[in-house]
Design an enzyme around this catalytic site. Structure first.
Site, PDB file in Angstrom:
ATOM      1  N   ARG A  57      47.670  -2.322 -55.622  1.00  0.00           N
ATOM      2  CA  ARG A  57      47.621  -3.611 -54.937  1.00  0.00           C
ATOM      3  C   ARG A  57      46.477  -3.586 -53.922  1.00  0.00           C
ATOM      4  NH1 ARG A  57      48.809  -8.918 -55.482  1.00  0.00           N
ATOM      5  NH2 ARG A  57      50.028  -9.796 -53.791  1.00  0.00           N
ATOM      6  N   SER A  79      53.638  -9.126 -53.459  1.00  0.00           N
ATOM      7  CA  SER A  79      53.299  -9.638 -54.785  1.00  0.00           C
ATOM      8  C   SER A  79      54.551 -10.119 -55.503  1.00  0.00           C
ATOM      9  CB  SER A  79      52.643  -8.513 -55.592  1.00  0.00           C
ATOM     10  OG  SER A  79      52.414  -8.932 -56.923  1.00  0.00           O
ATOM     11  N   SER A  80      54.342 -10.943 -56.525  1.00  0.00           N
ATOM     12  CA  SER A  80      55.434 -11.299 -57.439  1.00  0.00           C
ATOM     13  C   SER A  80      55.251 -10.625 -58.799  1.00  0.00           C
ATOM     14  CB  SER A  80      55.477 -12.814 -57.654  1.00  0.00           C
ATOM     15  OG  SER A  80      55.771 -13.483 -56.457  1.00  0.00           O
ATOM     16  N   GLY A 132      51.746 -15.941 -63.506  1.00  0.00           N
ATOM     17  CA  GLY A 132      52.451 -17.176 -63.177  1.00  0.00           C
ATOM     18  C   GLY A 132      52.850 -17.304 -61.727  1.00  0.00           C
ATOM     19  N   GLY A 133      52.193 -16.547 -60.833  1.00  0.00           N
ATOM     20  CA  GLY A 133      52.458 -16.707 -59.400  1.00  0.00           C
ATOM     21  C   GLY A 133      53.933 -16.506 -59.093  1.00  0.00           C
ATOM     22  N   ASN A 193      44.553 -13.146 -58.052  1.00  0.00           N
ATOM     23  CA  ASN A 193      45.303 -14.253 -57.471  1.00  0.00           C
ATOM     24  C   ASN A 193      44.895 -15.576 -58.112  1.00  0.00           C
ATOM     25  OD1 ASN A 193      47.430 -15.188 -55.989  1.00  0.00           O
ATOM     26  ND2 ASN A 193      46.321 -15.367 -54.077  1.00  0.00           N
ATOM     27  N   ASP A 245      48.413 -14.045 -50.308  1.00  0.00           N
ATOM     28  CA  ASP A 245      49.787 -13.615 -50.607  1.00  0.00           C
ATOM     29  C   ASP A 245      50.505 -13.056 -49.374  1.00  0.00           C
ATOM     30  OD1 ASP A 245      50.096 -14.456 -53.184  1.00  0.00           O
ATOM     31  OD2 ASP A 245      49.643 -12.537 -54.118  1.00  0.00           O
ATOM     32  N   THR A 270      46.439 -14.506 -63.015  1.00  0.00           N
ATOM     33  CA  THR A 270      46.933 -13.135 -63.210  1.00  0.00           C
ATOM     34  C   THR A 270      46.990 -12.836 -64.711  1.00  0.00           C
ATOM     35  OG1 THR A 270      48.161 -13.300 -61.126  1.00  0.00           O
ATOM     36  CG2 THR A 270      48.842 -11.547 -62.592  1.00  0.00           C
TER      37      THR A 270
HETATM   38  N1  GLY Z   1      48.700 -12.793 -56.889  1.00  0.00           N
HETATM   39  C1  GLY Z   1      49.968 -13.045 -57.426  1.00  0.00           C
HETATM   40  C2  GLY Z   1      50.957 -12.009 -57.082  1.00  0.00           C
HETATM   41  O1  GLY Z   1      50.605 -10.876 -56.862  1.00  0.00           O
HETATM   42  O2  GLY Z   1      52.106 -12.308 -56.985  1.00  0.00           O
END
Ligand code: GLY
Length: 562
Positions: free
Chosen positions: A98, A442-443, A462-463, A391, A413, A371
């Site tokens: 990350r 993050s997701s 998909g955020g 992102n 984020d 993503t």
């Molecule tokens: N940039 C999207 C995530 O990491 O959740």
């Protein structure tokens, strides 16, 4: 909900928690498979497998290729989470690549003098970029897990950048819509000659090829040191950013244990913080475990799944952040007893308004769909589920001159101002406030499922909707669906705030929508389809390998017997 039902549900939860996952009978995979968002990236993985590489070498090839052929979604200017499952009984590990906040970052860096967020300051330009982690991950994978030199695994991506690849409609659409927010170097890279390429035109990225070659030749110091690092830092600072050469030199991936849980005979292995994905996924499945899901009609099922989504996303907002900086109660949040307490507040006959749940509450903003995810299995049983990101579309839109590297805007984020929603409408609390060198929440939810059926590798972009897509696909597999069923499952999403059920066109029919409204929900269609899931499954009883790419995207599966 009767008191008796509550007590029975508690018993079911305890019994389920004690259920052990059936040991996997290992029958070697009958073939290797790669599923990714672009056919050329899948082919890059197959090329490296055919050259004698294992799944980890192939993952390097796929990841780097996606950086070239899908530059709007992810890249070496961004970060990634790699879930690695070595063949045999070994524990899965998460390579956390990350992005990190630069050392000069501070909590209020995107606020104006009045303490209000400066519009788009965390989204556009060099100040929006975190320190990239993906190049370090590629070098780490080659060094610790691969069987081929990094140079060999990067060769397909370098070739695709140098010789070009055919521009495609989805890429052109995104270049067109993002080009006004790009700096000159980025526009030059993606609009050679100042014009939008036409479909099928070869898009060559010579600067990116040179940067990838430096990484291939010198390993991580080819990116985090020397000429490339100097150019990156000089470009960022000229663009108003705050990177230093130390930020790059000090960047390191971290190996973390994956988070794990169990649901009806399946083991869930998923992304640990700094992703919220695995914790929320396991919490949602734990909450479901107390209910007779199979006995529900469509309205009842969507209602129940919505209610567990709501509660898991509320916890995401309150508790999740970088565990190197804040204390995240992972064991508690993923414990069946905790979920049992949450599910006790779910009524099957009525929606729970989000503002009835204690937490932070402020109005929302829109979602995102960038993503990239890929899944790889080799013929020995080594497996990778990886999600990578810059992102939003083309990240910050900023490319330091002469590098070919489009930088992420992952700083968005973080919770820019605790209590204020980010670009995905996700509300963050103190746990995800900005601090120097901290990783933003993050997701991304690369996930491995294991059961008597075998193994499934999955994930998606998909955020904020990533986690609920993985949740729905995991349920599909655990309930007996195959790879094609997992990627095709109709998608809907609730994230606590806004208090609406978002659904892709066709996911919920008129009768279901009416039933949900009667229960107090507010469904909202959000377009033709979202997400881009790529799945590989391996039946460990028979050795049969299957894979599927999301019908909503252009990705394709490739197989090889190597
Ligand atoms: N940039 C999207 C995530 O990491 O959740």
């Amino acid at each position: 909900m009767s008191a008796l039902r509550d007590r029975l549900r508690g018993i079911v939860v305890v019994a389920s928690a004690l259920t052990t996952v059936t040991a996997l009978a290992q029958h070697a995979p009958d073939r290797a498979a790669v599923a990714s968002a672009h056919p050329l990236a899948s082919e890059a993985g197959i090329e490296v497998l055919a050259a004698g590489g294992n799944a980890f070498d192939a993952a390097i090839a796929v990841s780097a290729s996606l950086s070239v052929v899908e530059p709007f979604g992810s890249g070496i200017g961004g970060g990634a989470l790699f879930l690695l499952q070595p063949a045999g009984d070994g524990q899965a590990v998460m390579v956390d690549a990350r992005e990190k906040a630069p050392g000069a970052a501070h909590r209020d860096m995107y606020l104006d003098a009045a303490g209000e967020p400066i519009p788009r300051a965390s989204r556009d330009g060099a100040l929006a970029a975190g320190i990239p982690g993906l190049p370090a991950a590629l070098a780490h994978l080659a060094e610790r897990y691969g069987e081929l030199p990094l140079e060999r695994s990067l060769a397909p991506a370098i070739r695709q950048a140098r010789d070009g690849f055919p521009a495609y409609a989805g890429l052109l659409r995104r270049i067109e819509s993002r080009s006004r927010g790009m700096n000159a170097a980025a526009r030059k890279a993606f609009m050679p000659g100042g014009a939008l390429p036409v479909e099928g035109q070869l898009l060559r990225q010579q600067d990116l090829a040179a940067t990838l070659q430096a990484l291939a030749d010198q390993g991580r110091s080819g990116f985090y040191g020397g000429r490339v690092a100097e150019r990156l830092v000089a470009g960022v600072r000229a663009g108003g950013g705050i990177w230093s050469t130390e930020d790059l030199a000090d960047y390191a991936v971290i190996e973390r244990p994956a988070v794990t849980g169990q649901y009806r005979g399946a083991e869930i292995v998923s992304a640990a913080p700094p992703s919220s994905g695995g914790v929320a996924l396991i919490d949602m499945l734990n909450m479901l475990d107390g209910f007779n899901v199979a006995g529900l009609d469509r309205v009842g099922r969507v209602h129940l799944l919505t209610e567990v989504m709501r509660r898991a996303y509320r916890d995401r907002a309150v508790y999740l952040g970088d565990t190197d900086f804040v204390d995240v109660p992972i064991a508690r949040l993923t414990h069946p007893y905790y979920a049992s307490g949450q599910s006790a507040t779910i009524r099957l006959d009525r929606a729970t308004p989000s503002d009835a749940l204690p937490g932070v509450s402020l109005p929302p903003t829109g979602p995102g769909d960038q993503t990239s995810h890929f899944s790889v299995l080799d013929s020995r049983g080594n497996a990778v589920a990886a999600t990578q990101s810059i992102n939003f579309s083309f990240g910050s839109g900023f490319m330091p001159a002469d590098t070919g590297v489009i930088l992420n805007n992952e700083m968005d984020d973080f919770s820019i101002k605790p209590g204020v929603p980010n670009g995905y409408g996700l509300i963050g609390a103190e746990a995800n406030a900005i601090a120097p060198h901290k990783r933003m929440l993050s997701s991304m939810t690369p996930t491995i499922l294991k059961s008597a059926r075998g193994i499934a590798l999955l994930g998606t972009p998909g955020g904020s909707r990533i986690i609920t897509m993985v949740f729905l696909a995991s349920l599909a597999w655990i309930e007996g669906g195959d790879a094609a069923a997992m990627v095709a499952v109709p998608r809907f999403h609730h994230q606590y705030l806004p208090d609406v059920i978002e659904y892709e066109r066709g996911a919920l029919d008129a009768a279901t929508l009416a039933g949900l409204e009667r229960l107090g929900h507010s469904p909202r269609e959000v377009g033709r389809g979202y997400g881009d899931m790529h799945v590989v499954t391996w039946d460990t009883e028979t050795g049969a390998v299957d894979a599927a790419s999301d019908p909503r995207g252009i990705g394709e599966v490739r197989y090889t017997t190597r």
